[in-house]
Design a protein around this motif. Sequence first.
Motif, mmCIF file in Angstrom:
data_model
loop_
_atom_site.group_PDB
_atom_site.id
_atom_site.type_symbol
_atom_site.label_atom_id
_atom_site.label_comp_id
_atom_site.label_asym_id
_atom_site.label_seq_id
_atom_site.Cartn_x
_atom_site.Cartn_y
_atom_site.Cartn_z
ATOM 1 N N GLU A 110 0.826 -1.209 0.000
ATOM 2 C CA GLU A 110 0.000 0.000 0.000
ATOM 3 C C GLU A 110 0.860 1.258 0.000
ATOM 4 O O GLU A 110 0.539 2.241 -0.679
ATOM 5 C CB GLU A 110 -0.947 -0.016 1.200
ATOM 6 C CG GLU A 110 -2.062 -1.031 1.043
ATOM 7 C CD GLU A 110 -2.916 -1.151 2.293
ATOM 8 O OE1 GLU A 110 -2.693 -0.404 3.269
ATOM 9 O OE2 GLU A 110 -3.811 -2.019 2.288
ATOM 10 N N ARG A 113 2.231 1.818 -3.468
ATOM 11 C CA ARG A 113 1.191 2.316 -4.378
ATOM 12 C C ARG A 113 0.976 3.812 -4.190
ATOM 13 O O ARG A 113 0.764 4.537 -5.150
ATOM 14 C CB ARG A 113 -0.124 1.594 -4.130
ATOM 15 C CG ARG A 113 -0.149 0.220 -4.697
ATOM 16 C CD ARG A 113 -1.525 -0.368 -4.544
ATOM 17 N NE ARG A 113 -1.545 -1.687 -5.141
ATOM 18 C CZ ARG A 113 -2.546 -2.530 -5.010
ATOM 19 N NH1 ARG A 113 -3.602 -2.182 -4.310
ATOM 20 N NH2 ARG A 113 -2.501 -3.705 -5.572
ATOM 21 N N ALA A 123 0.108 -0.502 -9.442
ATOM 22 C CA ALA A 123 -1.262 -0.042 -9.245
ATOM 23 C C ALA A 123 -2.273 -0.969 -9.904
ATOM 24 O O ALA A 123 -3.440 -0.944 -9.560
ATOM 25 C CB ALA A 123 -1.419 1.366 -9.793
#
Length: 133
Positions: A110, A113, A123
Amino acid sequence: MSSTVTLGLIGGLVVMAVLFEMLRRQTLREKYAVTWFLIAVACLAIAVFPRLLFGAADLLGVAVPANLLFFVASIVLMVLTLQHSYELGRLEEKTRTLAEDLAILRMEVEASRRDGPEGQGGATVPLPPDPDV
């Protein structure tokens, strides 16, 4: 043949049949199958040769051979319970460690990203759903 011998033979043979079927279907691991195989063989041996139980009771000074049988059975059950408790604790620790590793990996993915450019940073790769949500 007495009913006790018949019952012992049927019990031992049923345990053996179930044991081999579970091994064939791979629902029982081999390390547990050895223990159950020895228990089934002991049941069959006592059923076929009941004098073994009487001799062991005399040797150990137990007045009633059935008491020796129940005592040995309770010790076997206690040892099996202890072994399974150990295995359960080990597996709980392993599960906790894996859950922590998965949480760290989720945070890293996360973070990458959020920080990476649109075309990079993964992504397009979806994260698996969190089972706790």
